[in-house]
Scaffold this motif. Sequence first.
Motif, short mmCIF file in Angstrom:
data_model
loop_
_atom_site.label_atom_id
_atom_site.label_comp_id
_atom_site.label_asym_id
_atom_site.label_seq_id
_atom_site.Cartn_x
_atom_site.Cartn_y
_atom_site.Cartn_z
N TRP A 14 0.66 -1.14 0.17
CA TRP A 14 -0.04 -0.03 0.07
C TRP A 14 0.92 1.34 -0.12
O TRP A 14 0.58 2.24 -0.77
N ASN A 15 1.98 1.25 0.79
CA ASN A 15 2.96 2.32 0.72
C ASN A 15 3.39 2.78 -0.40
O ASN A 15 4.02 3.73 -0.66
N MET A 17 2.71 2.39 -3.21
CA MET A 17 1.42 2.97 -4.58
C MET A 17 1.33 4.26 -4.42
O MET A 17 1.75 4.89 -3.55
N ASP A 19 -0.53 7.94 -5.03
CA ASP A 19 -1.76 8.52 -4.51
C ASP A 19 -3.11 8.10 -5.36
O ASP A 19 -4.04 7.56 -4.86
N GLU A 21 -3.03 5.38 -7.33
CA GLU A 21 -3.37 3.95 -7.26
C GLU A 21 -3.98 3.74 -5.90
O GLU A 21 -4.85 2.70 -5.83
N ARG A 22 -3.72 4.42 -4.88
CA ARG A 22 -4.36 4.35 -3.56
C ARG A 22 -5.96 4.55 -3.76
O ARG A 22 -6.72 3.86 -3.12
N GLN A 23 -6.20 5.65 -4.33
CA GLN A 23 -7.51 6.13 -4.42
C GLN A 23 -8.38 4.90 -5.29
O GLN A 23 -9.45 4.74 -4.96
N GLY A 25 -7.62 1.91 -5.33
CA GLY A 25 -7.71 0.69 -4.53
C GLY A 25 -9.07 0.95 -3.63
O GLY A 25 -9.70 0.07 -3.46
#
Length: 123
Positions: A14-15, A17, A19, A21-23, A25
């Motif tokens: 997660w870290n 990725m 921003d 990609e996190r959004q 996800g």
Amino acid sequence: MQYLLMIYAEESGWNQMTDSERQQGVAAYQAYTESLKKAGALVGANRLQHTNVATTVRLVDGKPQVLDGPYSDSKEQLGGYYLIDVPNLDAAITWASRCPAAAYGVMEVRPVWTAPYDARSAA
């Protein structure tokens, strides 16, 4: 029948990725969770905190031995779960394969062994 869909993935993923990609996800998990709700299959779900705050307890010679962190050292860690209620294993596998984590981690599907008593009244 209830099944626990356990999400195993690398915690550091997660870290790593962006921003964006996190959004994406977060949106994918929200959509997946909403699909489970609409189907009436969702019983519960939670994301777990990282393994560095986990505590492992086992009995050694009848006395509790408490260790910081997880017991096993593996590439993937248990990061969360979905508890679902579906007719059979095939349906549970279908839901597990639709989980976003299936694309980058491992989904373990396990039937819940329902106790013949109410755990809340046993406490």
